[in-house]
Design a protein around this motif. Structure first.
Motif, PDB file in Angstrom:
ATOM      1  N   ALA A  60       0.845  -1.196   0.000  1.00 34.04           N
ATOM      2  CA  ALA A  60       0.000   0.000   0.000  1.00 34.04           C
ATOM      3  C   ALA A  60       0.883   1.250   0.000  1.00 34.04           C
ATOM      4  O   ALA A  60       1.957   1.249   0.592  1.00 34.04           O
ATOM      5  N   PRO A  61       0.412   2.317  -0.650  1.00 36.00           N
ATOM      6  CA  PRO A  61       1.199   3.551  -0.631  1.00 36.00           C
ATOM      7  C   PRO A  61       1.268   4.123   0.787  1.00 36.00           C
ATOM      8  O   PRO A  61       0.243   4.257   1.458  1.00 36.00           O
ATOM      9  N   VAL A  62       2.479   4.427   1.219  1.00 40.48           N
ATOM     10  CA  VAL A  62       2.693   4.842   2.602  1.00 40.48           C
ATOM     11  C   VAL A  62       1.933   6.124   2.944  1.00 40.48           C
ATOM     12  O   VAL A  62       1.483   6.310   4.068  1.00 40.48           O
ATOM     13  N   LYS A  63       1.768   6.983   1.955  1.00 38.71           N
ATOM     14  CA  LYS A  63       1.116   8.262   2.234  1.00 38.71           C
ATOM     15  C   LYS A  63      -0.372   8.114   2.509  1.00 38.71           C
ATOM     16  O   LYS A  63      -1.035   9.051   2.927  1.00 38.71           O
ATOM     17  N   LYS A  64      -0.902   6.944   2.186  1.00 36.10           N
ATOM     18  CA  LYS A  64      -2.346   6.765   2.385  1.00 36.10           C
ATOM     19  C   LYS A  64      -2.643   5.857   3.566  1.00 36.10           C
ATOM     20  O   LYS A  64      -3.778   5.420   3.738  1.00 36.10           O
ATOM     21  N   VAL A  65      -1.611   5.577   4.351  1.00 29.67           N
ATOM     22  CA  VAL A  65      -1.809   4.623   5.446  1.00 29.67           C
ATOM     23  C   VAL A  65      -2.818   5.154   6.459  1.00 29.67           C
ATOM     24  O   VAL A  65      -3.678   4.425   6.935  1.00 29.67           O
ATOM     25  N   LEU A  66      -2.720   6.429   6.788  1.00 28.67           N
ATOM     26  CA  LEU A  66      -3.693   7.043   7.687  1.00 28.67           C
ATOM     27  C   LEU A  66      -4.522   8.045   6.882  1.00 28.67           C
ATOM     28  O   LEU A  66      -3.994   8.690   5.978  1.00 28.67           O
ATOM     29  N   PRO A  67      -5.803   8.187   7.222  1.00 21.69           N
ATOM     30  CA  PRO A  67      -6.615   9.151   6.481  1.00 21.69           C
ATOM     31  C   PRO A  67      -6.072  10.563   6.680  1.00 21.69           C
ATOM     32  O   PRO A  67      -5.594  10.914   7.756  1.00 21.69           O
ATOM     33  N   ASN A  68      -6.111  11.346   5.624  1.00 23.03           N
ATOM     34  CA  ASN A  68      -5.637  12.737   5.671  1.00 23.03           C
ATOM     35  C   ASN A  68      -4.173  12.844   6.098  1.00 23.03           C
ATOM     36  O   ASN A  68      -3.756  13.840   6.674  1.00 23.03           O
ATOM     37  N   LEU A  69      -3.392  11.790   5.860  1.00 25.13           N
ATOM     38  CA  LEU A  69      -2.013  11.835   6.353  1.00 25.13           C
ATOM     39  C   LEU A  69      -1.178  12.871   5.612  1.00 25.13           C
ATOM     40  O   LEU A  69      -0.347  13.546   6.205  1.00 25.13           O
ATOM     41  N   THR A  70      -1.408  12.964   4.329  1.00 21.68           N
ATOM     42  CA  THR A  70      -0.639  13.970   3.586  1.00 21.68           C
ATOM     43  C   THR A  70      -1.594  14.801   2.740  1.00 21.68           C
ATOM     44  O   THR A  70      -2.724  14.399   2.478  1.00 21.68           O
ATOM     45  N   SER A  71      -1.107  15.928   2.323  1.00 19.15           N
ATOM     46  CA  SER A  71      -1.959  16.834   1.568  1.00 19.15           C
ATOM     47  C   SER A  71      -1.812  16.574   0.075  1.00 19.15           C
ATOM     48  O   SER A  71      -0.715  16.348  -0.417  1.00 19.15           O
ATOM     49  N   GLU A  72      -2.930  16.641  -0.610  1.00 15.77           N
ATOM     50  CA  GLU A  72      -2.888  16.554  -2.061  1.00 15.77           C
ATOM     51  C   GLU A  72      -2.958  17.948  -2.656  1.00 15.77           C
ATOM     52  O   GLU A  72      -3.104  18.106  -3.865  1.00 15.77           O
ATOM     53  N   PHE A  73      -2.858  18.953  -1.794  1.00 13.55           N
ATOM     54  CA  PHE A  73      -3.060  20.321  -2.272  1.00 13.55           C
ATOM     55  C   PHE A  73      -1.843  21.216  -2.049  1.00 13.55           C
ATOM     56  O   PHE A  73      -1.588  22.114  -2.811  1.00 13.55           O
ATOM     57  N   SER A  74      -1.150  20.978  -0.933  1.00  7.47           N
ATOM     58  CA  SER A  74      -0.089  21.926  -0.619  1.00  7.47           C
ATOM     59  C   SER A  74       1.182  21.179  -0.198  1.00  7.47           C
ATOM     60  O   SER A  74       1.134  20.032   0.230  1.00  7.47           O
ATOM     61  N   SER A  75       2.302  21.909  -0.297  1.00  2.00           N
ATOM     62  CA  SER A  75       3.596  21.308  -0.004  1.00  2.00           C
ATOM     63  C   SER A  75       3.924  21.463   1.478  1.00  2.00           C
ATOM     64  O   SER A  75       3.281  22.239   2.196  1.00  2.00           O
ATOM     65  N   ALA A  76       4.947  20.759   1.921  1.00  2.00           N
ATOM     66  CA  ALA A  76       5.377  20.870   3.313  1.00  2.00           C
ATOM     67  C   ALA A  76       5.800  22.299   3.625  1.00  2.00           C
ATOM     68  O   ALA A  76       5.510  22.828   4.702  1.00  2.00           O
ATOM     69  N   GLY A  77       6.460  22.934   2.683  1.00  2.57           N
ATOM     70  CA  GLY A  77       6.909  24.311   2.904  1.00  2.57           C
ATOM     71  C   GLY A  77       5.730  25.250   3.098  1.00  2.57           C
ATOM     72  O   GLY A  77       5.730  26.099   4.001  1.00  2.57           O
ATOM     73  N   GLU A  78       4.727  25.047   2.284  1.00  2.03           N
ATOM     74  CA  GLU A  78       3.535  25.889   2.419  1.00  2.03           C
ATOM     75  C   GLU A  78       2.856  25.648   3.761  1.00  2.03           C
ATOM     76  O   GLU A  78       2.426  26.577   4.437  1.00  2.03           O
ATOM     77  N   GLN A  79       2.785  24.397   4.138  1.00  2.00           N
ATOM     78  CA  GLN A  79       2.129  24.098   5.409  1.00  2.00           C
ATOM     79  C   GLN A  79       2.927  24.655   6.586  1.00  2.00           C
ATOM     80  O   GLN A  79       2.360  25.116   7.571  1.00  2.00           O
ATOM     81  N   ARG A  80       4.260  24.582   6.452  1.00  2.00           N
ATOM     82  CA  ARG A  80       5.095  25.129   7.517  1.00  2.00           C
ATOM     83  C   ARG A  80       4.790  26.612   7.690  1.00  2.00           C
ATOM     84  O   ARG A  80       4.622  27.123   8.795  1.00  2.00           O
ATOM     85  N   ALA A  81       4.729  27.294   6.558  1.00  2.00           N
ATOM     86  CA  ALA A  81       4.433  28.733   6.617  1.00  2.00           C
ATOM     87  C   ALA A  81       3.048  28.972   7.200  1.00  2.00           C
ATOM     88  O   ALA A  81       2.835  29.881   8.009  1.00  2.00           O
TER      89      ALA A  81
END
Lengths: 1028, 466
Positions: free
Chosen positions: B217-238
């Motif tokens: 299974a793709p690791v990013k989908k292991v938990l619901p809402n685990l990663t964003s399909e809209f924004s990058s880590a940098g954007e989220q950090r900001a």
């Protein structure tokens, strides 16, 4: 200390058991206590008055003291111990446990007891401990069981603060504890608080501005009056009419008139009523095998609740309808009040009917009385005065009801075209089910006639008989007839028009097997010639010439006749299916005789008898269709259609009383196999003056409801007032709203609770009036900021600082800070997408998954077996019990929902696209516009700077739009609705327990612009999810 | 840094935020003890006096504990005790015979058993790898329960109640102990029925996090809402930096509530969880040697993942390793089912031991009941065994369990427990004891009653404990 007590007791008696060492304790716990519990306690525990033989074995002291016949054990000397003789059944007169209670122990068990006595009978049990029991005078004296008496307004020092009676009680409490109330909150804060409390939605900036203007003015007016030494409502010239009241009343009335009020407070009640849309199991645990785990109509109960609150239905009436709407005197056809009975029926299902009854007792008692009556299922309540007998008096009530398969249809406001479309689709599915049945019947009939044993005598008759073989055969071919019919058939066996002659001969064979050959021919002739017994003409013709020497020959004759009839079976089947008389050939008249023959062998139901889905469920359940056939039915599709089609009507999930209600016996220790005395159906002894009178009206539900909803009931009003208070102040006077019994904490302000309870009843049990009274109080209008409390502001010492004296704010020296619950968070987001669908009521939607529904959260489909993780993460309570209080936890999964879920993106995109946030504005004005919408205020200079800095930063981070990189979205949801343009949803996976899937598009997976990122980030802020 | 002191180490929440910015520390670089109170609320309320606080702070159990983490491998479907761990040599002579009260015929196990390790633990040949780690295992051969139906029996195993909706073992453990993982959920479910992760009436923070984990299974989908399909880590950090600054302003106005602070922390945790969880669930980061030690397949992937989670401080990992409902074709099917778990479970034990984690990690393997000694009809290649709950088996390893032993006995036919019976309630009591709890005292007040995992039952089986 624990070990000392038995020592002190037993030393003077000279019977001291060994002080238990760990090994001894271990031996006792492992071997002896279980024996005592299982085999002895039933008679030898509790109080000396009720224990048998005066012997109590539930304490060490009791064991050592012995019973009426003297000591039962001599520690260290098994052979001298009476108990060993009793256990060994050595004396005829002394045998324990008695045969009636399971009989002699095994040798192994007796030898354990022997060993234990030899060890010195180590026993760690506290000799002083008594069995817990709520059947005590002390427990009965508990405050909430006493009549509610309206207390006079207490004396307060600062009368100018008191705008309503509520304030007198709050202030008196504060003053007597050296505390002072906080000043009123800013009007912006107050209106937001009122909106979330009453509607679960935020106000608009326009509303805030209008309110703030009026409120500030009113406050200033009041302050002038107070400065002149006047008090609100004071006598003559000393008094003034609080100006804020004028302002607030207008706004409160508006809020109370909003249909969203019913949604907000309805959701609170649904927590209490453990509402869900499924039975809670994925097995076939519906009321019949074709009714899956999804409730088709739970939502009609939800809508009833919303509507009842919006109408301000008097609470006492609300109670009565939920327990006994079917017994209201003036019921109309399609009366919406019938849906109230969902209170009893939307709970979790169980295999064991007693568990279902328990579930209903539990919810009824907690919801309306704040009592844990179901604790008394196996023993008297340990803390409250509720004997087991009372529990079984209610068991009788709920055991005397049933849920009819055909439920009353309710009125539906749907376009005629939608209703017609639904009827057509439903009819198609019903036709499909009938086709399955008749097709399978044809196949099975052929198979049956091919049975090698068919011609053997007895086997044919077996179809109408009661033998094991008969049952097996009928089961195999789905021929199980109603028990009553079968019995009638047996009773009339000899007179049966088809099988009568055979049965006469079978009886002859049974009585005189050796003379059968000699007597049978004449007996057959006589049987066929009986004047008052009609014999089927075909049978008569077939048997007329028969002179049987053995019973076999008769059987063979029948079998051949049936085999010959096979050619007509298709015609028979078609005739039954089409509900017309059988005519074997088109031109011939109806052939009643052939029809009777088939009916006797295989009673195929008339098409009209299995026309509706309900009839089909009932019939196919009754005839025990084989699995491979049962699986062909389309009941799942019917269920889906009813849950999702806009033209599908709702039905009330009613219960009805059984024709003959029955009392239940007490189940000893909750075990249905151990029956105690039968207990009449009646109200709780605790709440009755004198012995409770037996209920005589049907199951007793209406009597029960009447007594619960009585103004004299000390609990009903208190319990509900406590919940309403909780809805406005975060916590109730008692923080366990579903238990006001002896296990609950003392109320934080009983005088106020009692005052409000009496006031509530005096004001027609009107919840809206109660809300208004509370909202008008100064106590409610306080600021939540502790720094503004005068004591804090004046720099109070530790000993007078309210933060130290009352850290939990139980005395309400300020307003609470509360996180929004899941529904309010989601509803706020939905509102902010600009797409909120404000429809009130209707079938459930999916509120957790894409494609999103834009309806309010109360309309979410709740599967209690697999409660959505999102709901759980946001503290949605498990809908298996009344849970009127939500806890508020904080877990990172909540943050992930905001950070990564598509809903906040949807909101951000929509907000930025709104005209008033249009790009033609300056950045400052755009930000101000967003703040107005999100927080109903202007951003501060500091906030503006932070936001503008963020935009600059984000501009560097956000990738330039690259059409090639954009993901191929939006995705379209599959499903019938999306395809044919109707607004019909579908069920996920089309499984028996699958949830609802909405129609609509997913949120496009494209990067966010800096403004969108900013707006989304604002949704993460605490300000967005907290109410001050 | 000990978390008891955390509320004193920095004067106010506000200055902590300032401190973080001043020192350039990310929240993640702070010591666990100072971090968690902020995240989970240092002063969680309690349901009733004397009960654990309603937060996820790691805490000492009241009694000396042997285990700190649990990996519960649920062998759903009910493994045949007779073919796995309950050797019945005397039965051989009765093969094919009928017996009173038994339908069909007696079917001795077709598998050879081996006395393994110093303790001579009897293990069937279908578990060749477990045979090599027998000295770490305590095999309980005297499990018993009342209900031979999968649904309610599994519910009983997971929650202590076959009928009512009660919190599961993992939720109780998390409630009692909190978690040591700052950036992962404290209780993670790698498959299994809902009741194996339900918090029921315990607060939602104690629910097992549901995952979509399997070998590929793709690791990013292991938990619901685990990663964003809209924004990058940098954007989220900001975004988060902005929000924290805004929240500070808000705090000034509201002046209260540890909850507000906790919520700020929860966003930081969530932010880090995105990378921490994708890392923790990414078993491709293991060496080839480790991966091959666990072997192929989903169960292997889950157990390897369980180790990675435990290593990161996760308190309780629930692992699904089912498929034991062998009504027919037992001989071929059970070999396959056993093989799926044999190598990875043995590897897990060895792996944890190598890493020094076995002592503090309790592994439990077992199903909801056992299977019949008799088989319907005669003994054929298609024979199977039916449901039987009067006797079954399970095994425990690590976490203070006395390995290399067999506990309890059944009769010669493996039908009834004749010595040292262990009811599921007793197993629960023992597990809680290993974790440092008196099962009668780990309670939660709900609806006017103090509930516990073992209800009114349960005896600690002390001989299981080392």
């Amino acid at each position: 200390m624990k070990q000392l007590i038995p020592l002190l007791i037993c030393v003077p008696l000279g019977l001291c058991a060994a002080t238990p060492d760990p090994a001894g304790t271990d031996f006792f716990e492992k071997n002896i206590r279980p024996l005592l519990t299982q085999k002895c306690y039933e008679c030898h525990s509790g109080s000396p008055a009720t224990s048998k033989g005066g012997l109590l074995l539930d304490t060490n002291a009791g064991v050592l003291a012995g019973g009426d016949d003297g000591p039962v054990i001599v520690p260290g000397k098994p052979d001298a111990s009476m108990v060993i003789r009793a256990l060994g059944y050595q004396d005829e007169s002394l045998q324990m446990p008695p045969k009636s209670a399971g009989g002699r122990l095994t040798d192994a068990q007796i030898s354990l007891v022997r060993q234990w006595i030899a060890m010195g009978a180590p026993d760690p049990r506290d000799g002083a401990a008594h069995r817990l029991s709520g059947l005590t005078a002390e427990a009965r004296a508990h405050w909430s069981f006493q009549p509610v008496v309206k207390p006079p307004l207490p004396e307060v020092r600062d009368r100018s603060w008191c705008l309503t009676p509520v304030d007198f009680f709050v202030l008196a409490k504060l003053e007597s504890n050296g505390l002072r109330p906080s000043p009123p909150a800013d009007p912006e804060v107050l209106l937001r608080r009122m909106y979330y409390d009453m509607l679960g939605l935020p106000p608009t900036l326009e509303e805030i501005n209008a309110f703030a203007h009026d409120y500030d003015l009113a406050l200033r007016t009041e302050n002038y009056a107070i400065a002149e030494g006047k008090v609100p409502y004071g006598e003559g010239r000393k008094g003034f009419y609080p100006a804020r009241r004028v302002v607030l009343e207008k706004w409160i009335d508006q809020l109370l008139a909003s249909p969203h009020y019913g949604e907000r407070w309805g959701r609170h009640w649904l927590d209490t009523a453990r509402y869900a849309d499924t039975t809670g199991t994925n097995n076939q645990n519906g009321r019949n095998r074709f009714e899956g785990p999804r409730y088709e109509y739970a939502w009609t109960y939800r809508d009833y609740v919303v509507d009842a609150l919006n109408q301000d239905k008097p609470y006492n009436q609300f109670v009565v309808e939920q327990l006994a709407a079917d017994q209201l005197p003036n019921l109309k056809p399609q009366d919406g009040r019938l849906a109230a009975l969902g209170f009893l029926t939307v709970g979790k299902h169980f295999d064991n009917p007693n568990d279902l009854i328990d579930e209903r007792i539990d919810t009824t008692a907690k919801a309306f009385l704040g009592l844990t009556v179901s604790c008394a299922r196996c023993h008297d309540h340990k803390f409250d005065p509720i004997p087991t007998a009372d529990y079984y008096s209610w068991h009788g009530i709920f055991n005397s009801v049933e849920e009819p398969i055909v439920r009353p249809e309710l009125k539906l406001d749907a376009p005629a075209a939608a209703q017609a479309d639904y009827r057509k689709r439903l009819a198609d599915l019903e036709v499909a089910n009938r086709k399955v049945y008749y097709d399978e019947a044809a196949t099975l009939y052929t198979q049956m006639l091919a049975e090698p044993r068919l011609v053997e005598h007895g086997y044919i008759v077996a179809f109408g008989g009661q033998s094991t073989e008969a049952f097996a055969a009928r089961k195999k071919y789905g021929l199980e007839v109603e028990k009553n019919n079968a019995n009638a058939m047996i009773a009339n066996a000899n007179n049966h028009p088809v099988f009568g002659p055979y049965n006469v001969l079978a009886r002859l064979f049974h009585d005189q097997p050796n003379d059968f050959a000699r007597l049978a021919p004449a007996a057959l002739k006589a049987a066929l010639a009986r004047p008052r017994v009609r014999t089927n003409p075909i049978i008569a013709r077939e048997l007329a010439a028969l002179a049987p020497a053995t019973l076999d020959e008769v059987g063979v004759a029948y079998a051949q006749l049936f085999a010959r009839g096979q050619k007509d079976f298709a015609a028979y089947l078609a005739a039954r299916r089409d509900s017309r008389p059988l005519a074997v050939a088109p031109a011939r008249p109806p052939d009643d005789a052939t029809q009777e023959l088939f009916n006797a062998l295989w009673p195929i139901p008339d098409g009209r008898e299995i026309a509706t889905a309900e009839q089909q469920m009932a019939y196919f359940t009754k005839v025990q269709m084989p699995n491979n056939v049962a699986n062909l039915f389309v009941f799942d599709k019917i269920n889906e259609l009813r849950l999702t089609h806009p033209g599908a009507p709702g039905c009330a999930m009613v219960v009805t009383d059984l024709p003959t209600p029955k009392n239940s016996p007490v189940f000893i220790r909750g075990d249905p196999a151990k029956r105690g005395p039968v207990e009449p159906r009646h109200f709780l002894t605790l709440l009755s003056s004198g012995p409770p009178a037996p209920f005589t009206d049907g199951s007793g539900r209406s009597d029960l409801a009447r007594l619960i909803a009585s103004p004299d009931n000390p609990l009903t009003a208190r319990v509900e007032v406590n919940r309403v208070w909780q809805g406005h102040f975060g916590e109730g006077f008692v923080r366990t709203p579903d238990d006001l019994g002896n296990m609950s904490e003392p109320p934080s302000n009983q005088e106020l609770l009692d005052f409000l309870s009496v006031w509530f009843v005096e004001n027609g049990w009107s919840l809206k009036k109660l809300h208004k009274l509370i909202l008008l109080s100064n106590a409610y209008q306080q600021s939540s900021n502790p720094a503004l409390n005068p004591l804090v502001a004046e720099g109070a010492a530790m000993t007078t600082d309210p933060r130290v004296l009352d850290p939990d704010n139980r005395m309400l020296w300020r307003a609470p800070v509360r996180r929004l619950d899941f529904e309010s968070i989601r509803d706020s987001l939905i509102l902010l997408t600009g797409k909120m669908d404000s429809t009130i009521g209707g079938k459930p939607v999916n509120i957790t998954d894409e494609p999103y529904s834009y309806r309010r959260s109360i309309y979410g489909y709740i599967d209690r077996a697999q409660l959505s993780d999102l709901l759980t993460q946001f503290d949605f309570p498990p809908p298996d019990n009344a849970n009127s209080r939500r806890i508020s936890t904080i877990v990172p999964q909540q943050a992930l929902f905001f950070l990564n879920g598509a809903l906040t993106v949807d909101v951000a995109r929509h907000l930025v696209a709104r005209p008033e946030v249009g790009p033609y504005l300056s950045d400052n004005d755009r930000l101000a516009a967003i703040y107005r919408i999100l927080f109903q205020r202007k951003p501060t200079a500091a906030e503006t700077k932070l936001a503008l800095d963020f935009l600059g930063q984000a501009a560097l981070l956000v990738p330039k739009p690259d059409p090639a990189a954009a993901r191929p979205t939006p995705r379209r949801a599959a499903g019938p609705g999306a395809a044919d343009g109707t607004m019909m949803m579908s069920m996920v996976a089309n499984g028996r327990a699958g949830g609802v899937r909405n129609t609509g598009a997913a949120v496009p997976r494209t990067p966010l612009t800096p403004w969108e990122l900013l707006t989304q980030a604002l949704l993460f802020s605490n300000e967005f999810v907290y109410v001050n | 840094m000990s978390h008891e002191n955390c509320s004193h180490c920095l004067p106010t929440p506000l200055s902590r935020m300032e401190f973080l910015r001043l020192t350039g520390l990310s929240l993640g670089s702070l010591a666990l003890g100072t971090m968690l109170p902020e995240v989970f609320g240092a002063t969680g309320p309690v349901a009733a006096p004397g009960q654990p606080a309603l937060n996820l702070l790691p805490r000492q159990p009241p009694l000396p504990a042997r285990a700190k983490h649990v990996i519960h491998i649920f062998a759903g479907g009910a493994p045949s005790h007779l073919d796995t761990f309950d050797a019945k040599p005397a039965m051989g002579a009765l093969g094919g015979k009928t017996a009173n009260g038994l339908s069909g015929v007696i079917w001795p196990s077709p598998f050879k058993f081996e006395a393994c390790g110093r303790g001579g633990v009897q293990i069937s040949e279908i578990f060749p790898h477990l045979q090599t780690v027998a000295d770490e295992m305590c095999v309980v051969r005297s499990m018993h329960a009342e209900i031979p139906a999968h649904g309610p029996a599994a519910k009983l195993l997971h929650t202590g109640s076959a009928i009512l909706t009660k919190p599961c073992l993992g939720s109780w453990v998390l409630y009692g102990l909190g978690t040591e993982s700052a950036d992962l959920p404290g209780f993670i479910s790698l498959g299994g029925p809902p009741e194996a992760r339900q918090a029921a009436f315990l607060p939602g923070i104690y629910q097992g996090a549901q995952t979509n984990f399997n070998a590929n299974a793709p690791v990013k989908k292991v938990l619901p809402n685990l990663t964003s399909e809209f924004s990058s880590a940098g954007e989220q950090r900001a975004q988060l930096d902005l929000v924290h600054a805004l929240d500070e302003q808000h705090q000034k106005e509201v002046q209260s509530d540890s909850q507000l602070e906790a919520r700020i922390g929860s966003f930081e945790l969530a932010f880090r969880m995105q990378t921490a969880a994708t890392d923790a669930f990414d078993i491709t980061k293991e060496t080839a040697a480790t991966r091959s030690a666990y072997g192929p397949g989903d169960v292997a992937a889950r157990l390897l993942c369980a180790r990675r989670l435990v290593e990161r401080g996760v308190r309780f990992v629930q692992v699904d390793a089912g498929g034991w409902d062998h009504h027919t074709n037992l001989v071929t099917s059970i070999r396959r089912t056993a093989a799926a778990v044999d190598q990875p479970a043995a590897a897990l034990i060895a792996d944890l031991k190598t890493r020094g984690l076995l002592d503090e990690t309790l592994i439990i393997w077992g199903g909801e009941f056992g299977r019949t000694v008799n088989t319907a009809g005669g003994i054929t290649a298609n024979s199977g065994r039916d449901h039987w709950s009067n006797a079954f088996c399970c095994w425990l390893a690590g976490g203070g369990v006395r390995g290399g032993q067999m506990h309890g006995e059944t009769d010669d036919l493996g039908r009834e427990v004749v010595k040292d019976g262990v009811h599921i309630h007793d197993l629960h009591a023992t597990i809680l004891r290993l974790l440092g709890f008196d099962h009668t005292k780990l309670t939660y007040r709900y609806n006017g009653r103090d509930f516990r995992l073992t209800d009114n039952y349960g005896q600690i089986v002390s001989s299981i404990i080392a």
